[in-house]
Motif scaffolding. Structure first.
Motif, PDB file in Angstrom:
ATOM      1  N   GLY A  13     106.144 -17.249 -10.367  1.00 12.99           N
ATOM      2  CA  GLY A  13     105.668 -17.137  -8.999  1.00 12.99           C
ATOM      3  C   GLY A  13     105.000 -18.430  -8.593  1.00 12.99           C
ATOM      4  O   GLY A  13     105.058 -19.429  -9.313  1.00 12.99           O
ATOM      5  N   PRO A  14     104.330 -18.449  -7.429  1.00 13.25           N
ATOM      6  CA  PRO A  14     103.672 -19.669  -6.974  1.00 13.25           C
ATOM      7  C   PRO A  14     102.618 -20.128  -7.965  1.00 13.25           C
ATOM      8  O   PRO A  14     101.955 -19.315  -8.625  1.00 13.25           O
ATOM      9  N   GLY A  15     102.458 -21.462  -8.094  1.00 13.12           N
ATOM     10  CA  GLY A  15     101.449 -22.004  -8.977  1.00 13.12           C
ATOM     11  C   GLY A  15     100.050 -21.806  -8.424  1.00 13.12           C
ATOM     12  O   GLY A  15      99.865 -21.354  -7.289  1.00 13.12           O
ATOM     13  N   LEU A  16      99.047 -22.168  -9.241  1.00 17.35           N
ATOM     14  CA  LEU A  16      97.653 -21.956  -8.846  1.00 17.35           C
ATOM     15  C   LEU A  16      97.326 -22.697  -7.556  1.00 17.35           C
ATOM     16  O   LEU A  16      96.669 -22.148  -6.666  1.00 17.35           O
ATOM     17  N   ARG A  17      97.802 -23.931  -7.425  1.00 20.27           N
ATOM     18  CA  ARG A  17      97.505 -24.702  -6.217  1.00 20.27           C
ATOM     19  C   ARG A  17      98.083 -24.025  -4.975  1.00 20.27           C
ATOM     20  O   ARG A  17      97.421 -23.919  -3.944  1.00 20.27           O
ATOM     21  N   GLU A  18      99.328 -23.538  -5.097  1.00 21.87           N
ATOM     22  CA  GLU A  18      99.963 -22.862  -3.965  1.00 21.87           C
ATOM     23  C   GLU A  18      99.237 -21.571  -3.602  1.00 21.87           C
ATOM     24  O   GLU A  18      99.081 -21.233  -2.428  1.00 21.87           O
ATOM     25  N   ARG A  19      98.791 -20.841  -4.642  1.00 21.11           N
ATOM     26  CA  ARG A  19      98.073 -19.590  -4.377  1.00 21.11           C
ATOM     27  C   ARG A  19      96.736 -19.857  -3.700  1.00 21.11           C
ATOM     28  O   ARG A  19      96.336 -19.129  -2.790  1.00 21.11           O
ATOM     29  N   LYS A  20      96.053 -20.903  -4.134  1.00 21.93           N
ATOM     30  CA  LYS A  20      94.773 -21.257  -3.511  1.00 21.93           C
ATOM     31  C   LYS A  20      94.993 -21.660  -2.049  1.00 21.93           C
ATOM     32  O   LYS A  20      94.212 -21.276  -1.173  1.00 21.93           O
ATOM     33  N   ARG A  21      96.035 -22.436  -1.806  1.00 24.96           N
ATOM     34  CA  ARG A  21      96.310 -22.861  -0.438  1.00 24.96           C
ATOM     35  C   ARG A  21      96.657 -21.657   0.437  1.00 24.96           C
ATOM     36  O   ARG A  21      96.176 -21.553   1.574  1.00 24.96           O
ATOM     37  N   ALA A  22      97.459 -20.739  -0.099  1.00 25.25           N
ATOM     38  CA  ALA A  22      97.828 -19.549   0.661  1.00 25.25           C
ATOM     39  C   ALA A  22      96.607 -18.695   0.964  1.00 25.25           C
ATOM     40  O   ALA A  22      96.462 -18.156   2.072  1.00 25.25           O
ATOM     41  N   ALA A  23      95.696 -18.579  -0.009  1.00 25.17           N
ATOM     42  CA  ALA A  23      94.484 -17.786   0.195  1.00 25.17           C
ATOM     43  C   ALA A  23      93.585 -18.438   1.242  1.00 25.17           C
ATOM     44  O   ALA A  23      93.006 -17.750   2.102  1.00 25.17           O
ATOM     45  N   ALA A  24      93.460 -19.760   1.186  1.00 28.03           N
ATOM     46  CA  ALA A  24      92.631 -20.469   2.170  1.00 28.03           C
ATOM     47  C   ALA A  24      93.231 -20.344   3.563  1.00 28.03           C
ATOM     48  O   ALA A  24      92.509 -20.115   4.548  1.00 28.03           O
ATOM     49  N   LYS A  25      94.538 -20.464   3.662  1.00 22.99           N
ATOM     50  CA  LYS A  25      95.211 -20.331   4.956  1.00 22.99           C
ATOM     51  C   LYS A  25      95.014 -18.932   5.513  1.00 22.99           C
ATOM     52  O   LYS A  25      94.709 -18.754   6.699  1.00 22.99           O
ATOM     53  N   ALA A  26      95.165 -17.908   4.661  1.00 15.08           N
ATOM     54  CA  ALA A  26      94.981 -16.527   5.102  1.00 15.08           C
ATOM     55  C   ALA A  26      93.545 -16.298   5.570  1.00 15.08           C
ATOM     56  O   ALA A  26      93.300 -15.571   6.549  1.00 15.08           O
ATOM     57  N   HIS A  27      92.579 -16.916   4.882  1.00 19.01           N
ATOM     58  CA  HIS A  27      91.168 -16.772   5.268  1.00 19.01           C
ATOM     59  C   HIS A  27      90.923 -17.353   6.658  1.00 19.01           C
ATOM     60  O   HIS A  27      90.266 -16.714   7.500  1.00 19.01           O
ATOM     61  N   VAL A  28      91.458 -18.538   6.921  1.00 18.83           N
ATOM     62  CA  VAL A  28      91.265 -19.159   8.237  1.00 18.83           C
ATOM     63  C   VAL A  28      91.904 -18.298   9.325  1.00 18.83           C
ATOM     64  O   VAL A  28      91.306 -18.079  10.394  1.00 18.83           O
TER      65      VAL A  28
END
Length: 203
Positions: A13-28
């Motif tokens: 699945g997506p790597g840690l960096r991609e997951r962090k970016r997706a989580a930050a984007k969802a938060h915004v």
């Protein structure tokens, strides 16, 4: 953990960096939509979204090109869910059954999130800046869905008219169901969606 284990995790699945970016984007996006609900879309600036979300303006623009783009994030998430459900449908299902499987998965998501989605859809309709947004143009979405159905059977190229017609009818049926949801006419929403899709299959 072995090197093989690391490789397995990285390809699963997506790597840690991609997951962090997706989580930050969802938060915004979540913060932005919360502010839109509270004060009205036109009364909220990108600067205010950044202040409440705790991000810099440059971070906002890494995730979204405009304020309207942030408002559309739940639409994109639902599209991803829908197309992912098609890709993950049991292999023995034909195109029509795989499409119905995905529409039902999307319907369940809508029912689970209805407390806020009802207000969200109304805000989308009332936001003039979104009138021409590609995410809201069903013709483009139908082509993407037809392409996903081809990929799950290992085919490439353009979908023929029969498949495009089936996809178009399925999405139209879902829209009829969603209209009933908004009108309060779907007492048992998921069961009602099942009836709508069965009626479509019956012709």
């Amino acid at each position: 953990m072995t090197d093989a284990g690391v490789r397995d995790r990285s390809t699963a699945g997506p790597g840690l960096r991609e997951r962090k970016r997706a989580a930050a984007k969802a938060h915004v996006a979540e913060v932005a939509i919360g502010l839109f609900f509270e004060r009205g879309y036109g009364e909220v600036s990108i600067t205010e979204i950044c202040e409440v979300a705790g991000v810099a303006r440059r971070s906002f623009f890494r995730y979204f090109a405009t304020k309207e783009d942030a408002l559309l994030e739940p639409i994109r998430a639902m599209a991803d869910l829908f197309e992912g459900a098609i890709a993950g449908a049991p292999a023995e299902l034909d195109d029509g059954a795989a499409l119905d499987h995905a529409l039902r998965a999307l319907g369940v998501h809508v029912v689970e999130q209805w407390a806020w989605l009802e207000h969200y859809f109304r805000m989308i309709e009332e936001t003039a800046a979104l009138a021409a947004a590609p995410e809201l143009q069903l013709a483009g979405r139908e082509r993407a869905v037809a392409g996903e159905l081809l990929r799950r059977r290992g085919e490439t190229g353009a979908a023929d008219w029969r498949l495009r017609l089936r996809v178009g009818c399925g999405i139209a049926a879902f829209r009829v169901w969603l209209d009933d949801m908004r009108a309060g006419a779907a007492v048992e929403p998921v069961a009602h969606l099942d009836r709508v899709l069965a009626a479509l299959r019956a012709g």
